[in-house]
Each structure stands twice: as structure tokens, then as C-alpha cells.
Scaffold this motif. Structure first.
Motif, PDB file in Angstrom:
ATOM      1  N   ASN A 345      67.904  70.127  45.908  1.00 25.97           N
ATOM      2  CA  ASN A 345      69.101  69.485  45.338  1.00 25.97           C
ATOM      3  C   ASN A 345      69.900  70.467  44.483  1.00 25.97           C
ATOM      4  O   ASN A 345      71.121  70.555  44.587  1.00 25.97           O
ATOM      5  CB  ASN A 345      68.709  68.294  44.456  1.00 25.97           C
ATOM      6  CG  ASN A 345      68.338  67.082  45.273  1.00 25.97           C
ATOM      7  OD1 ASN A 345      68.704  66.992  46.438  1.00 25.97           O
ATOM      8  ND2 ASN A 345      67.613  66.158  44.665  1.00 25.97           N
ATOM      9  N   ASN A 349      73.575  72.002  45.375  1.00 28.38           N
ATOM     10  CA  ASN A 349      74.712  71.807  44.454  1.00 28.38           C
ATOM     11  C   ASN A 349      75.354  73.148  44.109  1.00 28.38           C
ATOM     12  O   ASN A 349      76.580  73.270  44.058  1.00 28.38           O
ATOM     13  CB  ASN A 349      74.246  71.144  43.160  1.00 28.38           C
ATOM     14  CG  ASN A 349      74.071  69.650  43.321  1.00 28.38           C
ATOM     15  OD1 ASN A 349      74.452  69.096  44.344  1.00 28.38           O
ATOM     16  ND2 ASN A 349      73.503  69.018  42.318  1.00 28.38           N
ATOM     17  N   LYS A 401      82.427  65.041  44.931  1.00 29.45           N
ATOM     18  CA  LYS A 401      82.555  65.501  46.312  1.00 29.45           C
ATOM     19  C   LYS A 401      83.194  64.428  47.194  1.00 29.45           C
ATOM     20  O   LYS A 401      83.142  63.241  46.860  1.00 29.45           O
ATOM     21  CB  LYS A 401      81.175  65.905  46.845  1.00 29.45           C
ATOM     22  CG  LYS A 401      80.640  67.087  46.036  1.00 29.45           C
ATOM     23  CD  LYS A 401      79.229  67.450  46.354  1.00 29.45           C
ATOM     24  CE  LYS A 401      78.761  68.473  45.338  1.00 29.45           C
ATOM     25  NZ  LYS A 401      77.335  68.747  45.427  1.00 29.45           N
ATOM     26  N   GLY A 410      71.755  63.090  43.975  1.00 32.11           N
ATOM     27  CA  GLY A 410      70.844  64.244  43.915  1.00 32.11           C
ATOM     28  C   GLY A 410      70.315  64.515  42.519  1.00 32.11           C
ATOM     29  O   GLY A 410      69.092  64.587  42.299  1.00 32.11           O
TER      30      GLY A 410
HETATM   31 MG    MG Z   1      73.755  67.180  45.000  1.00 33.01          MG
END
Ligand code: MG
Ligand code: ATP
Length: 448
Positions: A345, A349, A401, A410
């Protein structure tokens, strides 16, 4: 104090000559001197007596206000003095306690008085022996007795001093404390449970809200397409019936077939987008059930981090370079699958954050803290996290996003995993040229 009058001295005998006079005067002077000495001594004596009485008073008040039981014995084991605490505890008058053998004060024949007497003169004495005392109404609660030798003015053993503290009270307080502690633990478990339920509730509410949006536009789109289908069916039926061209054109205009065909593309795209969004949310929710069962195992965190970083980087076609700076062995206790998921995660990111940057790079490092715990950090050269997002990034469904790129779960999942491992996950924005650093710590565990 009344000052005593000096005695009346006899006058000198009649007809004595001057020599005799002088002798008499000398005698009288001496007597007056002796007398004034006497007075001085008496005053001194009375002052000392008053000081002695004060000291006696002081000792008596100290002894009687001591809350512990006090018994003083002679060297044959006979009680010489007791204090008010013993009188209160036994309910017996002082006269019933004094001069008795100390053994008679104990409820059971423990052989203790003999032991006390045998130890007379020994430096360490006897400590914390539990006994019960005879009382006016039966037997007292247990008393923890300490016994030491009393030394006389010439430094010889003169008897024993026994000090006892009722432990019944203490034991009851201890039991109450234990019960309070158990209650507190239960309350804490309930709190944890209700916190879990609350976060589940928040998750469900979030999921419902998140799903509602794509589902409602999928629903709207499908509804429109159903209406379009009716118009297309009518138009096609006319085409199949070979109606003349004028009639066909009329129908085409009336049913707004051209507009309908133009709309179909966006309607299908929108519906697909909604379906992708729903599937993303479901996929991410399934990550929640990622093997959290079973006991934590001994694992090499460096190995887990390295594989996870590799996986995350491999998933990108033109991703930024990911460098790892990991010690050869970093043994900890934990759940490998969950920790893998956290690192994936964080690296994903970071890769997202540097995607549009010049000089994109992601650095993963790990190490051991001074206290034996382990840490892992993921740093990137992205834009960093704006001040007003810092507190929100760990919230479920917080994302910047676009649809299909992220669901905002996440970090929330990662935070929970690290917290369940007893560690902490934190974020900071880096000073210019900028970037973000996510860092988690895991506690030192026994047996690694
Ligand atoms: Mg994420
Ligand atoms: N390294 C980073 N740099 C800048 N912003 C970040 C970084 N990591 C996370 N964020 C911000 O935190 C938000 C939440 O991240 P999180 O991982 O929870 O969800 P996501 O990446 O948007 O979606 P998901 O991980 O569920 O696919 C991101 O949308 C982004 O705005």
C-alpha cells in the motif's frame, strides 16, 4: 514554685569578744552560701523533672498514636507495656494484658514467643510473621508481627519489642483492588469491542455511501438505455417492414434516433465506470479479510519488505525506481501477509505520488530502534501531503485519486494492521524539495 525562706540563725551569745564575732559572721556566711547552693540545686532539679515529664508525655503520646500494635516484653517474655492500638484491637483493658506471658496474647500456639525469645539479641529479629491475637470477643484478623530485641542502657538484651500490623484490612483492600482491576479490564474490553463495532459501523456507512454513488448513476444510465431500446425497437421494426424512405426519416426524427445513438457511447462508458468503481470498492474490502487469523509468527521483516516493494514496483509499466536500504536480518513477531500488504500500500501510494514528477524516486528503508523494536520507512519525491490532508489520509474512503485509481482504503487498512501489531504508523511531509515519508514502528517482542 514558692521560694523557701532561709532559717533564722541564733544571735551571737552575749558578751562575746570581737574574735568570736568574726567567727560567727564567718559561720553565718558559710551557712548562707550552703543554703543558696541548695536552692540552686532544687531549682535545677525541678527544671529537669519538668523536662523528664515532658519527655515521658511525648513518648506516651507517640506510642498511643502509633496505629500499629506495640507490645514490649521483658527478657522472660512477660508483657511490660502495650499501646492503644493493641487495646483497641483486642478489646481488652491494659490491665488484662500487662504482666502476662506474651504467648497468652496469641490465639494459636505457634511457638512464636519461644522463637522470639530465642532470637533475643540477634541482629535480624523476626519479621512479618502472621499471627492472630486473642480478643475480648474471640480471635482477631491476622496481624503481621515484626520482633526485635530491646537493648538496655548498658547495651545488653533487656527484652523484646513486637510491632504488628493488621493485615486483614490490607488483604480486603487488596481483594477490592483486584476486583476493581478485573472490572476495569472488562470495561476496557467492552470499550475495545464497542470501538471495533463503531469502526465497523463507520466502514459500513462509508461503503454504503461509496457504493450508492456509482450504483445510482449505473441505475440511471440503464434506465435511459431501457427507454432508448423501446425507441430503437420501434425504429428497427419500421426498417424491417421496409417502410418508404419518407416514413423512415419521419420516424428517425420523431424518435430522435441520431441523438440517441450519440448518447449511447457516454451512457455505456458511464455505466462501465460505475461498475469498475463498485468492483474496486469490493476488491479493496476483500483486502480487509486478509489473513488476520492465527498466532503471530517469527519473520524476517527485511525479507517481507523487500518482496512487497518488488511486487508493488513490478505492477507498474513505467514506474519510478524503487530503492531498498534494508538490514540483512530483521527478526520480529508478526503476520507476514498483513505486513506485506501494508508495504505494498505504502509503495503503491508513493509510486502514484511521484508519477508526474521530474526525478521521481521511492526509497524504502528499515532498521532496529534502540529499544529493540523495528521500523520501516517509505519516502518519495512526490508533492508531499498538504497540511489539511495530514489528519485525513488515514480515514476510510479519503482519496484524492480518480475513479479506478483508488478507493481511499489503503492507508486506513494499513493503519489498523500496524495498530493491531502493537505499533504505530505516521506520516510527515519532507522539507524542500518535498515529498512524503510514511514510517511505521513495531514493538520489540520476546523470543525473536
Ligand atoms: Mg493507496
Ligand atoms: N506518498 C503520498 N504522497 C502524497 N499523498 C499521499 C501519499 N500517500 C497517500 N496519499 C494521500 O492519501 C490518500 C489516501 O491514501 P490511501 O492509500 O488510503 O487511498 P488511495 O491510495 O487513494 O486508494 P487505495 O489505496 O484504496 O487504492 C491518497 O488518495 C492521497 O491523497
Amino acid at each position: 514554685m514558692t521560694t523557701p525562706q532561709p532559717p533564722a540563725f541564733p544571735p551571737p551569745p552575749e558578751g562575746s569578744d570581737s574574735l568570736q564575732d568574726a567567727a560567727w559572721i564567718e559561720v553565718i556566711r558559710k551557712m548562707e552560701e550552703v543554703y543558696s547552693d541548695l536552692i540552686r540545686h532544687e531549682v535545677d532539679l525541678e527544671r529537669k523533672n519538668a523536662a523528664l515529664e515532658d519527655a515521658q508525655q511525648f513518648i506516651t503520646s507517640v506510642v498511643s498514636s502509633v496505629s500499629d500494635v506495640l507490645i514490649v516484653c521483658d527478657n522472660k517474655g512477660h508483657v511490660q507495656q502495650v499501646n492503644k492500638a493493641l487495646v483497641d484491637l483486642t478489646g481488652l483493658p491494659e490491665s488484662a494484658l500487662i504482666d502476662r506471658p506474651v504467648a497468652a496474647l496469641f490465639a494459636e500456639d505457634t511457638g512464636l514467643p519461644r522463637r522470639f525469645c530465642d532470637r533475643m539479641g540477634e541482629a535480624e529479629g523476626v519479621s512479618d510473621v502472621e499471627v492472630r491475637l486473642r480478643t475480648a470477643s474471640g480471635i482477631s484478623d491476622p496481624v503481621a508481627i515484626n520482633c526485635s530485641t530491646r537493648i538496655d542502657a548498658r547495651g545488653r538484651p533487656a527484652g523484646l519489642v513486637l510491632i504488628g500490623r493488621p493485615v486483614g484490612e490490607l488483604r480486603r483492600a487488596y481483594q477490592a483492588l483486584n476486583a476493581a482491576h478485573a472490572d476495569l479490564k472488562q470495561a476496557q474490553q467492552q470499550l475495545v469491542q464497542s470501538e471495533k463495532m463503531a469502526s465497523l459501523g463507520r466502514l459500513v456507512a462509508g461503503v454504503a455511501h461509496e457504493l450508492n454513488n456509482p450504483i445510482s448513476f449505473v441505475y440511471g444510465n440503464v434506465h435511459s438505455m431501457a427507454r432508448y431500446r423501446d425507441r430503437i425497437v420501434t425504429y428497427l421494426a419500421a426498417v424491417h417492414d421496409n417502410v418508404d424512405i419518407e416514413e423512415r426519416e419521419r420516424l428517425r426524427k420523431e424518435l430522435r434516433i441520431d441523438r440517441l445513438l450519440g448518447d449511447l457511447g457516454p451512457l455505456i462508458d458511464g455505466t462501465l465506470e460505475g461498475a469498475v468503481r463498485v468492483s474496486d470498492i469490493v476488491k479493496n474490502l476483500r483486502r480487509l479479510s486478509f489473513s488476520s487469523q492465527g498466532e503471530p509468527e517469527r519473520l524476517d521483516l527485511s525479507g517481507v519488505v523487500s518482496t512487497a516493494a518488488h511486487w508493488a514496483a513490478k505492477g507498474r509499466v513505467r514506474g519510478a525506481p524503487v530503492t531498498c536500504d534494508l538490514p540483512p536480518d530483521l527478526w520480529i513477531m508478526g503476520h507476514a501477509g498483513q505486513l506485506h500488504q501494508v508495504v505494498v500500500n505504502l509503495v503503491e501510494n508513493a509510486l502514484d505520488a511521484v508519477a508526474d514528477r521530474d526525478n521521481p524516486s521511492v526509497r524504502v528503508a528499515a532498521g532496529r530502534d534502540a529499544d529493540g523494536g523495528a521500523w520501516v520507512a517509505v519516502e518519495d519525491t512526490g508533492p508531499g501531503i498538504p497540511e489539511d490532508h495530514i489528519l485525513k489520509v488515514f480515514d476510510p474512503f479519503f482519496t484524492t485519486k480518480t475513479v479506478g485509481q483508488g478507493t481511499g482504503l489503503g492507508l486506513w487498512i494499513s493503519y489498523g494492521i500496524i495498530r493491531d501489531h502493537g505499533g504505530a504508523l505516521a506520516v510527515e511531509s519532507l522539507p524542500p524539495p518535498g515529498g512524503a515519508r510514511f514510517r511505521f514502528t513495531l514493538p520489540a517482542s520476546a523470543g525473536v
